[in-house]
Design a protein around this motif. Structure first.
Motif, PDB file in Angstrom:
ATOM      1  N   TYR A 655       0.854  -1.192   0.000  1.00  0.00           N
ATOM      2  CA  TYR A 655       0.000   0.000   0.000  1.00  0.00           C
ATOM      3  C   TYR A 655       0.894   1.246   0.000  1.00  0.00           C
ATOM      4  CZ  TYR A 655      -3.788  -3.165   1.218  1.00  0.00           C
ATOM      5  OH  TYR A 655      -4.710  -4.187   1.206  1.00  0.00           O
ATOM      6  N   TYR A 656       0.286   2.368  -0.433  1.00  0.00           N
ATOM      7  CA  TYR A 656       1.024   3.634  -0.475  1.00  0.00           C
ATOM      8  C   TYR A 656       0.284   4.708   0.309  1.00  0.00           C
ATOM      9  CZ  TYR A 656       3.392   1.475  -4.468  1.00  0.00           C
ATOM     10  OH  TYR A 656       4.097   0.624  -5.273  1.00  0.00           O
ATOM     11  N   LEU A 657       1.038   5.441   1.120  1.00  0.00           N
ATOM     12  CA  LEU A 657       0.550   6.682   1.717  1.00  0.00           C
ATOM     13  C   LEU A 657       1.175   7.832   0.930  1.00  0.00           C
ATOM     14  CD1 LEU A 657       0.988   5.738   5.469  1.00  0.00           C
ATOM     15  CD2 LEU A 657      -1.207   6.106   4.289  1.00  0.00           C
ATOM     16  N   VAL A 658       0.350   8.780   0.524  1.00  0.00           N
ATOM     17  CA  VAL A 658       0.834   9.910  -0.280  1.00  0.00           C
ATOM     18  C   VAL A 658       0.522  11.200   0.461  1.00  0.00           C
ATOM     19  CG1 VAL A 658       0.777  11.069  -2.515  1.00  0.00           C
ATOM     20  CG2 VAL A 658       0.369   8.599  -2.383  1.00  0.00           C
ATOM     21  N   VAL A 659       1.560  11.972   0.758  1.00  0.00           N
ATOM     22  CA  VAL A 659       1.414  13.239   1.470  1.00  0.00           C
ATOM     23  C   VAL A 659       1.612  14.388   0.490  1.00  0.00           C
ATOM     24  CG1 VAL A 659       2.245  14.677   3.372  1.00  0.00           C
ATOM     25  CG2 VAL A 659       2.338  12.175   3.556  1.00  0.00           C
ATOM     26  N   THR A 660       0.722  15.359   0.540  1.00  0.00           N
ATOM     27  CA  THR A 660       0.887  16.597  -0.220  1.00  0.00           C
ATOM     28  C   THR A 660       0.207  17.708   0.580  1.00  0.00           C
ATOM     29  OG1 THR A 660       0.673  17.631  -2.415  1.00  0.00           O
ATOM     30  CG2 THR A 660      -1.193  16.308  -1.648  1.00  0.00           C
ATOM     31  N   SER A 661      -0.016  18.855  -0.056  1.00  0.00           N
ATOM     32  CA  SER A 661      -0.715  19.947   0.621  1.00  0.00           C
ATOM     33  C   SER A 661      -2.127  20.072   0.081  1.00  0.00           C
ATOM     34  CB  SER A 661       0.026  21.271   0.427  1.00  0.00           C
ATOM     35  OG  SER A 661      -0.211  21.793  -0.868  1.00  0.00           O
TER      36      SER A 661
END
Length: 687
Positions: A655-661
Motif C-alpha cells: 500500500y502507499y501513503l501519499v502526502v501533499t498539501s
C-alpha cells in the motif's frame, strides 16, 4: 474531509510515469503574469534583490541563471527574470555574500478603483452654491472640507501659507495635467516608472493615458492638494503648490519594483512631499527602502490609512516615519469605512469631498469618499509647513500637524485629531525655530547564535515600544514601531519620535517556520532614540538571540520519493524524520508499506497544527494498483488542519501513503513550494 477525486488525474499520471525519466525543469516564466502562491501575489518569474555592490549582483544573476530587467542604483536594487519559480529562486539565494534581501516581485496592493467607496460623479452645473454657507465658497464651488469648521483653509491662506514653492508627488494612477482646475499647477513633468519615461508634454501624457475609463483616481487626489484659487471650480488645500504625477496604476498595480523606482524618481525630481493614496497588507523590503530613501532625503511621506473599517496596520501607512491619515466625516468624526489604529497620525475630510474629474471622463467635478482623499489633504498641509520651513524634517512636519489639530489629543480613531490649517498657520508664522524637535533614526542589527555558530538574524521582528505605554488604553499616544530584518539581520526606523524605547526582538515567527518556542529566541531591552540622529549617524543597537538559524533551503531526507517506484519504505510503529512538501511546485511524497488483510491502521500527518510551519496537509491511501482507498484533509474540519486516515486493509500486499498539501490537492494548476511546509508521517497498527 474534502473529497478531491479530480486530483487523481494527477496521481494516475504519476503512477503511469513511474518508469519514465525525471521531470524536466520548470519552463520559463511568462513575463508580467500575476500569480498567487502561499498567499503571496507576485509577478511570475520575477525576483527583486537588494545587493551590496556590483560583484554581489553579478553573483546573484549567475546563481539564478537570471536576466536583469532593470535596476534602481540609489537603492542598490535590481529586478530579475528567472527561469523558474520566483519564490523558490528568492529563497535559493540565502547566505550569498552581498545579498541584502530577495523577494518575488510583489503585487499585494489593491488598485484604488477597487476601494469599497462609491464615486458619484456630477457636472459642475449641478453643484449650485446657493444652499451652502458663504464660508464654504473659497473658489467657484462650495467645499465643506475647507471651511472654518473643518480644515479652516482660508485662515492659513490669509496668513500667506498656500504651498508656494513646494512640489507634491501624486503616486497614483496618472493624474490629468490638462484639467482646467489643475493645468496651472502641474510641475511640468510626469513619470511612467515601468518604461522609465519622463513626460514633459501634456499631450504625450494624455496619449499615454489613452482615455482609459479606469484611470481617474490620481486626478481626484491631485486636485485635493493643488487645484489653484482661480475663480473656477475648486481649490486644493495648498493652492499654490505644484503636483508631480507618478503612474503606479496603469490601471492595475505595476508592482513593487516600479513603485520604488517611481518614489526615487519623485525624490530626485524635487518632490518635497509624497502622497500615497493606496495600500494593502503584507511587507515588502524594497518599497520600505524606497520610502526610507525619501525620508533620509528630508521628503515627507503621507499615506492613506485604508478603507477596511478595521483597527489594523496596512502598508505603506504602517511603515515607520510615514504619516498615516484617517478619513473624517462632516462632523469631524472618523468615517465608518476608515482604517484606524495606534499608528495613525491625524484625520482629514474624506467623506463626500468635491474634487476634479478627469477630462477624458467628461471633466467637471465629483463627490468622492475614502481615506484616499484625507491623505492628500494631509499632504497639502505638509506642503504648507515645507513652504514656511523648507528644512523641516519629516518628523517635524508630522508633529507640526499633530500639535495643531482641533482636538490636540490622541485616539486610535483619529490619531492626534482632525487637521486644522488655521492653527497650523499660527504655528508657522512664529518661525521655524518654534517647530517641534527633530525625529530620530534607529538601526537595529540582529544576529542568531547557537552551538553551530553565529548567523544573520533574518526574518526577525523588531518592535520599538515607547516607554510608559499603557496597553489597552485607546487614548495612549505612546508610539510603537515595527520592522522586519533583512537577510543581513538589519532593521531601520527612519524619522520616528525621539525618546526612550523598550525594544522587543524575536527570531523568525514559529507559526511560519515551525519549531519550538525556545528555538525562536527573544530579547527585551531599552534604547534611547536621540533627536537629530540621521541615516548617516543613526542610533545603533546590536541584538544577539540564542536561536535556531532559519533554513530557507531545507533538505528532505526522503527525496526523491515522488512516485511509487521511488516510494520510501515505512513500517508499523514508525514516525518519519522531518520531511517537506518542497523543492518543486507540486510535490507528492510516496511512502510504501506492507500490510495483511484485516490490519486496522492509522496514518497521521503531523504538520501545521501540531509542529508549526505552513503545511495544510492532505493524505491519501492507495492500493498497489493506484486505486484510492481513503483520503483526508483535516483531522478536525476548521480546527486541526493536520490529516489522519483510519482504515481496515482489505487484502495482504503493498500500500502507499501519499502526502501533499491541500493547495496542491484542491487545484490541478496550483503550486505550493514553501521551505516551511514541514511534516512528520506516523503509521501504526491499532489491532
Amino acid at each position: 474531509m474534502k473529497t478531491l477525486r479530480l486530483l487523481f488525474l494527477g496521481l494516475t499520471a504519476l503512477l503511469a510515469a513511474c518508469s519514465q525519466a525525471p521531470r524536466t525543469a520548470t519552463p520559463p516564466a511568462n513575463p508580467g503574469l500575476l500569480v498567487s502562491s502561499e498567499g503571496i501575489r507576485h509577478f511570475q518569474g520575477q525576483v527583486v534583490v537588494g545587493y551590496q555592490d556590483e560583484t554581489a549582483l553579478q553573483e546573484i544573476v549567475a546563481k539564478l541563471g537570471a536576466k536583469e530587467l532593470a535596476r534602481i542604483p540609489e537603492l542598490k536594487a535590481a529586478l530579475l527574470q528567472v527561469p523558474g519559480d520566483a519564490l523558490k529562486a528568492s529563497r535559493a539565494l540565502k547566505g550569498l555574500p552581498g545579498l541584502r534581501y530577495a523577494e518575488p516581485h510583489l503585487a499585494q496592493v489593491v488598485p484604488p478603483k477597487d476601494d469599497p467607496v462609491e464615486i458619484p460623479r456630477t457636472r459642475a452645473s449641478d453643484l449650485s452654491p446657493l444652499g451652502n454657507p458663504a464660508d464654504q465658497l473659497l473658489d467657484a464651488l462650495p467645499q465643506y472640507a475647507l471651511d472654518p469648521r473643518h480644515l479652516d483653509a482660508k485662515r492659513a491662506w490669509d496668513l500667506g501659507f498656500e504651498g508656494e514653492g513646494v512640489t507634491v508627488a501624486i503616486i497614483d494612477d496618472p493624474a490629468d495635467v490638462t484639467h482646467p482646475d489643475l493645468a496651472a499647477n502641474w510641475a511640468g513633468k510626469a513619470y511612467d516608472p515601468v518604461t522609465n519615461t519622463t513626460y514633459t508634454s501634456a499631450s504625450a501624457w494624455l496619449a499615454f493615458i489613452n482615455n482609459n475609463p479606469n484611470i481617474y483616481h490620481g486626478t481626484f487626489v491631485a486636485s485635493t492638494v493643488s487645484a489653484p484659487r482661480d475663480g473656477q471650480g475648486i481649490a486644493g488645500l495648498a493652492p499654490k503648490s505644484k503636483f508631480l504625477p507618478v503612474a503606479i496604476f496603469q490601471p492595475d498595480y505595476v508592482g513593487d519594483f516600479y513603485v520604488a523606482r517611481g518614489i526615487v524618481w519623485a525624490v530626485n525630481n524635487g518632490a518635497q512631499v509624497l502622497n500615497n493614496s493606496w495600500g494593502g497588507l503584507g511587507y515588502g523590503n524594497l518599497v520600505k527602502e524606497a520610502f526610507d530613501y525619501a525620508l533620509a532625503n528630508g521628503v515627507v511621506v503621507v499615506a492613506s490609512a485604508g478603507n477596511s473599517s478595521k483597527d489594523e496596520v496596512r502598508t505603506p501607512a504602517g511603515y515607520p516615519g510615514i504619516i498615516a491619515s484617517v478619513a473624517a466625516d462632516g462632523n469631524r468624526n472618523k468615517t465608518d469605512f476608515s482604517t484606524y489604529g495606534r499608528h495613525v497620525s491625524s484625520a482629514a475630510p474624506g467623506l463626500d469631498v468635491l474634487l476634479a474629474n478627469p477630462t477624458w471622463l467628461g471633466g467637471g467635478y465629483g463627490l468622492i469618499s475614502g481615506t484616499s482623499f484625507s491623505g492628500p489633504y494631509t499632504a497639502a498641509a505638509a506642503a504648507l509647513v515645507k513652504q514656511a520651513c523648507p528644512g523641516a524634517t519629516p518628523y517635524q512636519v508630522r508633529r507640526s500637524l499633530e500639535t495643531t489639530t482641533w482636538e490636540r489629543t490622541f485616539s486610535r480613531e483619529k490619531g492626534f485629531g482632525h487637521l486644522n490649517a488655521g492653527n497650523l498657520a499660527d504655528l508657522l508664522r512664529r518661525g521655524c525655530a518654534d517647530l517641534p524637535s527633530k525625529g530620530a533614526v534607529v538601526r537595529v542589527k540582529v544576529e542568531y547564535f547557537n552551538e553551530n555558530g553565529l548567523f544573520p538574524g533574518l526574518l526577525a521582528d523588531v518592535i520599538l515600544r515607547g516607554k510608559g505605554l499603557r496597553p489597552g488604553d485607546a487614548a495612549d499616544p505612546t508610539p510603537v514601531y515595527w520592522a522586519r530584518t533583512d537577510l543581513s539581520g538589519e532593521a531601520w526606523f527612519y524619522e520616528i519620535a525621539p525618546g526612550e524605547y523598550d525594544i522587543y526582538v524575536a527570531g523568525a515567527d514559529l507559526s511560519l517556520t515551525g519549531g519550538l518556542p525556545e528555538e525562536r529566541g527573544t530579547f527585551v531591552g531599552t534604547l534611547i532614540a536621540t533627536s537629530g540622529s540621521t541615516a548617516a549617524n543613526p542610533v545603533f543597537k546590536l541584538v544577539r538571540l540564542n536561536a535556531t538559524e532559519v533554513n530557507l533551503n531545507p533538505t528532505d531526507p526522503y527525496e526523491p520519493n515522488d512516485s511509487p517506484s521511488q516510494a520510501t519504505p515505512i513500517a508499523y510503529g514508525i514516525t518519519t524524520q522531518l520531511a517537506y512538501i518542497f523543492s518543486q511546485p507540486r510535490d507528492f511524497d510516496f511512502f510504501a508499506f506492507t500490510g495483511t488483510a484485516g490490519d486496522e491502521i492509522r496514518a497521521r500527518v503531523y504538520a501545521k497544527s501540531s509542529i508549526g510551519g505552513t503545511l495544510d496537509s492532505y493524505l491519501f491511501l492507495l492500493d498497489a494498483a493506484g486505486n484510492v482507498l481513503e483520503e483526508n484533509d483535516d483531522l478536525v474540519p476548521g480546527q486541526i488542519t493536520d490529516s489522519e486516515i483510519t482504515f481496515s486493509l482489505p487484502a495482504s500486499g503493498t500500500y502507499y501513503l501519499v502526502v501533499t498539501s491541500y493547495t496542491i490537492a484542491s487545484d490541478l494548476a496550483a503550486s505550493d513550494n514553501s521551505p516551511f511546509n514541514k511534516y512528520r508521517l506516523e503509521l501504526v497498527k491499532t489491532n
